[in-house]
Design a protein around this motif. Structure first.
Motif, PDB file in Angstrom:
ATOM      1  N   LYS A  28       0.840  -1.216   0.000  1.00  0.00           N
ATOM      2  CA  LYS A  28       0.000   0.000   0.000  1.00  0.00           C
ATOM      3  C   LYS A  28       0.869   1.258   0.000  1.00  0.00           C
ATOM      4  CE  LYS A  28      -4.398  -1.582   1.065  1.00  0.00           C
ATOM      5  NZ  LYS A  28      -5.245  -1.674  -0.105  1.00  0.00           N
ATOM      6  N   SER A  29       2.070   1.165   0.582  1.00  0.00           N
ATOM      7  CA  SER A  29       2.983   2.310   0.542  1.00  0.00           C
ATOM      8  C   SER A  29       3.350   2.612  -0.904  1.00  0.00           C
ATOM      9  CB  SER A  29       4.274   2.005   1.329  1.00  0.00           C
ATOM     10  OG  SER A  29       4.010   1.849   2.688  1.00  0.00           O
ATOM     11  N   ARG A  30       3.676   1.562  -1.650  1.00  0.00           N
ATOM     12  CA  ARG A  30       4.058   1.737  -3.052  1.00  0.00           C
ATOM     13  C   ARG A  30       2.890   2.339  -3.852  1.00  0.00           C
ATOM     14  NH1 ARG A  30       3.589  -1.247  -7.699  1.00  0.00           N
ATOM     15  NH2 ARG A  30       5.253  -0.894  -9.230  1.00  0.00           N
ATOM     16  N   GLU A  31       1.714   1.764  -3.614  1.00  0.00           N
ATOM     17  CA  GLU A  31       0.499   2.246  -4.297  1.00  0.00           C
ATOM     18  C   GLU A  31       0.280   3.736  -4.032  1.00  0.00           C
ATOM     19  OE1 GLU A  31      -3.576   0.660  -3.222  1.00  0.00           O
ATOM     20  OE2 GLU A  31      -2.564  -1.175  -3.843  1.00  0.00           O
ATOM     21  N   TRP A  32       0.441   4.132  -2.762  1.00  0.00           N
ATOM     22  CA  TRP A  32       0.195   5.529  -2.370  1.00  0.00           C
ATOM     23  C   TRP A  32       1.223   6.462  -3.014  1.00  0.00           C
ATOM     24  CZ3 TRP A  32      -3.588   8.397  -1.008  1.00  0.00           C
ATOM     25  CH2 TRP A  32      -3.382   9.631  -0.378  1.00  0.00           C
ATOM     26  N   LEU A  33       2.482   6.009  -3.042  1.00  0.00           N
ATOM     27  CA  LEU A  33       3.530   6.820  -3.670  1.00  0.00           C
ATOM     28  C   LEU A  33       3.218   7.045  -5.156  1.00  0.00           C
ATOM     29  CD1 LEU A  33       6.733   5.383  -2.001  1.00  0.00           C
ATOM     30  CD2 LEU A  33       6.340   7.828  -2.408  1.00  0.00           C
ATOM     31  N   LEU A  34       2.817   5.976  -5.835  1.00  0.00           N
ATOM     32  CA  LEU A  34       2.548   6.098  -7.278  1.00  0.00           C
ATOM     33  C   LEU A  34       1.328   6.978  -7.513  1.00  0.00           C
ATOM     34  CD1 LEU A  34       3.272   2.419  -8.434  1.00  0.00           C
ATOM     35  CD2 LEU A  34       4.735   4.433  -8.708  1.00  0.00           C
ATOM     36  N   ARG A  35       0.307   6.773  -6.663  1.00  0.00           N
ATOM     37  CA  ARG A  35      -0.922   7.576  -6.797  1.00  0.00           C
ATOM     38  C   ARG A  35      -0.648   9.060  -6.520  1.00  0.00           C
ATOM     39  NH1 ARG A  35      -5.967   6.006  -3.055  1.00  0.00           N
ATOM     40  NH2 ARG A  35      -6.765   8.111  -2.957  1.00  0.00           N
ATOM     41  N   SER A  36       0.356   9.305  -5.666  1.00  0.00           N
ATOM     42  CA  SER A  36       0.660  10.688  -5.277  1.00  0.00           C
ATOM     43  C   SER A  36       1.607  11.376  -6.251  1.00  0.00           C
ATOM     44  CB  SER A  36       1.283  10.722  -3.878  1.00  0.00           C
ATOM     45  OG  SER A  36       0.431  10.091  -2.962  1.00  0.00           O
ATOM     46  N   GLY A  37       2.117  10.616  -7.241  1.00  0.00           N
ATOM     47  CA  GLY A  37       2.895  11.281  -8.291  1.00  0.00           C
ATOM     48  C   GLY A  37       4.322  10.811  -8.462  1.00  0.00           C
ATOM     49  N   LEU A  38       4.742   9.741  -7.773  1.00  0.00           N
ATOM     50  CA  LEU A  38       6.104   9.229  -7.981  1.00  0.00           C
ATOM     51  C   LEU A  38       6.245   8.738  -9.420  1.00  0.00           C
ATOM     52  CD1 LEU A  38       8.848   8.503  -6.592  1.00  0.00           C
ATOM     53  CD2 LEU A  38       7.906   6.201  -6.244  1.00  0.00           C
ATOM     54  N   ARG A  39       7.253   9.258 -10.120  1.00  0.00           N
ATOM     55  CA  ARG A  39       7.396   8.970 -11.547  1.00  0.00           C
ATOM     56  C   ARG A  39       8.858   8.738 -11.921  1.00  0.00           C
ATOM     57  NH1 ARG A  39       2.892   8.595 -11.097  1.00  0.00           N
ATOM     58  NH2 ARG A  39       1.141   9.814 -11.856  1.00  0.00           N
ATOM     59  N   PRO A  40       9.104   8.011 -13.045  1.00  0.00           N
ATOM     60  CA  PRO A  40      10.465   7.889 -13.566  1.00  0.00           C
ATOM     61  C   PRO A  40      11.079   9.269 -13.797  1.00  0.00           C
ATOM     62  CG  PRO A  40       9.031   6.361 -14.712  1.00  0.00           C
ATOM     63  CD  PRO A  40       8.144   7.213 -13.844  1.00  0.00           C
ATOM     64  N   GLY A  41      12.384   9.361 -13.534  1.00  0.00           N
ATOM     65  CA  GLY A  41      13.111  10.603 -13.803  1.00  0.00           C
ATOM     66  C   GLY A  41      13.149  11.574 -12.642  1.00  0.00           C
ATOM     67  N   MET A  42      12.390  11.304 -11.593  1.00  0.00           N
ATOM     68  CA  MET A  42      12.325  12.257 -10.467  1.00  0.00           C
ATOM     69  C   MET A  42      13.590  12.217  -9.609  1.00  0.00           C
ATOM     70  SD  MET A  42       8.534  12.128  -8.842  1.00  0.00           S
ATOM     71  CE  MET A  42       7.331  13.364  -9.341  1.00  0.00           C
ATOM     72  N   ARG A  43      13.863  13.353  -8.964  1.00  0.00           N
ATOM     73  CA  ARG A  43      14.889  13.389  -7.910  1.00  0.00           C
ATOM     74  C   ARG A  43      14.142  13.295  -6.581  1.00  0.00           C
ATOM     75  NH1 ARG A  43      19.800  13.469  -6.408  1.00  0.00           N
ATOM     76  NH2 ARG A  43      20.662  14.846  -4.826  1.00  0.00           N
ATOM     77  N   VAL A  44      14.411  12.203  -5.847  1.00  0.00           N
ATOM     78  CA  VAL A  44      13.613  11.877  -4.657  1.00  0.00           C
ATOM     79  C   VAL A  44      14.505  11.815  -3.418  1.00  0.00           C
ATOM     80  CG1 VAL A  44      12.110  10.099  -3.616  1.00  0.00           C
ATOM     81  CG2 VAL A  44      11.985  10.561  -6.071  1.00  0.00           C
ATOM     82  N   LEU A  45      13.937  12.224  -2.293  1.00  0.00           N
ATOM     83  CA  LEU A  45      14.595  12.098  -0.990  1.00  0.00           C
ATOM     84  C   LEU A  45      13.736  11.208  -0.109  1.00  0.00           C
ATOM     85  CD1 LEU A  45      16.623  12.988   1.254  1.00  0.00           C
ATOM     86  CD2 LEU A  45      15.142  14.976   1.636  1.00  0.00           C
ATOM     87  N   GLU A  46      14.344  10.150   0.439  1.00  0.00           N
ATOM     88  CA  GLU A  46      13.651   9.339   1.443  1.00  0.00           C
ATOM     89  C   GLU A  46      14.287   9.616   2.800  1.00  0.00           C
ATOM     90  OE1 GLU A  46      12.552   4.788   2.828  1.00  0.00           O
ATOM     91  OE2 GLU A  46      14.138   5.075   1.418  1.00  0.00           O
ATOM     92  N   LEU A  47      13.487  10.087   3.749  1.00  0.00           N
ATOM     93  CA  LEU A  47      13.992  10.354   5.099  1.00  0.00           C
ATOM     94  C   LEU A  47      13.711   9.155   5.991  1.00  0.00           C
ATOM     95  CD1 LEU A  47      12.839  14.061   5.389  1.00  0.00           C
ATOM     96  CD2 LEU A  47      15.190  13.244   5.099  1.00  0.00           C
ATOM     97  N   ALA A  48      14.655   8.823   6.880  1.00  0.00           N
ATOM     98  CA  ALA A  48      14.528   7.667   7.777  1.00  0.00           C
ATOM     99  C   ALA A  48      14.344   6.387   6.964  1.00  0.00           C
ATOM    100  CB  ALA A  48      13.385   7.861   8.762  1.00  0.00           C
ATOM    101  N   CYS A  49      15.299   6.110   6.115  1.00  0.00           N
ATOM    102  CA  CYS A  49      15.181   4.955   5.206  1.00  0.00           C
ATOM    103  C   CYS A  49      15.234   3.633   5.957  1.00  0.00           C
ATOM    104  CB  CYS A  49      16.259   5.011   4.136  1.00  0.00           C
ATOM    105  SG  CYS A  49      17.938   4.836   4.778  1.00  0.00           S
TER     106      CYS A  49
END
Ligand SMILES: C[S@@+](CC[C@H](N)C(=O)[O-])C[C@H]1O[C@@H](n2cnc3c(N)ncnc32)[C@H](O)[C@@H]1O
Length: 269
Positions: A28-49
């Motif tokens: 569901k985390s993955r689903e939510w990220l994709l639904r919220s706009g996570l896309r190829p090519g993005m520069r992403v920061l994950e905090l508390a990995c």
């Protein structure tokens, strides 16, 4: 208290619990990220990995052309995350405090965290920092569990005591394990816009998933330095009772509701 003390195991010793978290909440985390706009090519920061469970998922979702910075303040977590993400391209691991990363302002398309704000003394400060790190129009995606939402059917009184003890434990560590319940307001107050929310509660009758609450609480008891010995003893007895409940297939076990949030840094700010 300006600094909180992390309440759980790190590195190899925390790996199995976070692997179970990922098994339960990861899809569901993955689903939510994709639904919220996570896309190829993005520069992403994950905090508390943490041990890198979502790091791998994010890295796979931003190819081709994307890049990911994964931050944790624990060296042991980062070492474990690096090992579990071996062979994954485009990830840089950085040791830093999530509330003051020192990373360049306005440089990320999306910032993500899960189960971090509940460990911090100043979740509002975390959100303000994230706002500065995002590009204008950039996306915040985060997930926090409401720890006091767990239930059993039939009800076990011990679980209500666990909720009270967990709240006291968090408060002694300078944090709030139920910050999920007010995170939407904090996100709005930090100057984000276009807030989206969702929530889901995993419920089980059998399987290792039923033991997540007991495993997490048992681990946290080991780190609760300021608690009197009788309190720790009572906590251990509660873990034993709830383990018996989790082993019994006639007992329905509801785990913490995961609240999911997404919002944007205003384009003009
Ligand atoms: C419950 S774990 C969650 C890990 C990961 N987000 C996941 O969901 O699998 C919380 C993580 O937050 C990290 N952490 C706690 N306080 C932090 C801080 N101030 N800055 C950066 N990381 C922090 C801990 O080291 C730990 O890895």
């Amino acid at each position: 208290m300006s600094q909180s003390v992390y309440a759980l195991n790190v590195g190899r010793e925390g790996f199995d619990r976070l692997a179970l978290v990922q098994k339960i909440y990861g899809p569901k985390s993955r689903e939510w990220l994709l639904r919220s706009g996570l896309r190829p090519g993005m520069r992403v920061l994950e905090l508390a990995c943490g041990t890198g469970a979502m790091t791998r998922v994010i890295a796979d979702s931003i190819v081709p052309g994307g890049s990911l910075v994964a931050v944790d303040n624990s060296e042991a977590q980062l070492e474990t995350a690096k090992a579990s993400c071996a062979g994954v391209d485009g990830v840089e691991f950085v040791r830093a405090d999530a509330c003051a990363t020192g990373l360049p302002e306005g440089s990320f398309d999306l910032v993500y965290f899960r189960l971090l704000a509940m460990h911090l003394p100043d979740p509002a400060g975390l959100l303000r920092h994230i706002r500065t790190l995002l590009k204008p129009g950039g996306i915040l995606v985060c997930e926090e569990a409401a720890i006091d939402s767990t239930f059993t059917d039939p009800p076990y009184a011990e679980q209500l005591i666990l909720h009270e003890m967990a709240a006291a434990l968090a408060s002694d560590h300078g944090s709030d394990f139920n910050v999920a319940r007010r995170l939407g307001s904090l996100i709005n107050e930090a100057g984000f816009e276009s807030l989206e929310v969702s929530a889901h509660m995993p419920i089980y009758v059998r399987g290792e998933e039923k033991f997540l609450e007991v495993a997490s609480f048992g681990e946290a008891l080991n780190h609760w330095q300021s608690a009197p010995i009788e309190v720790i003893r009572e906590g251990r007895e509660i873990c034993e009772d709830l383990s018996r409940a989790a082993s019994d297939e006639r007992v329905v076990y509801g785990l913490s509701t995961m609240r999911q949030f997404a919002a944007k840094r205003p384009a003009a700010a």
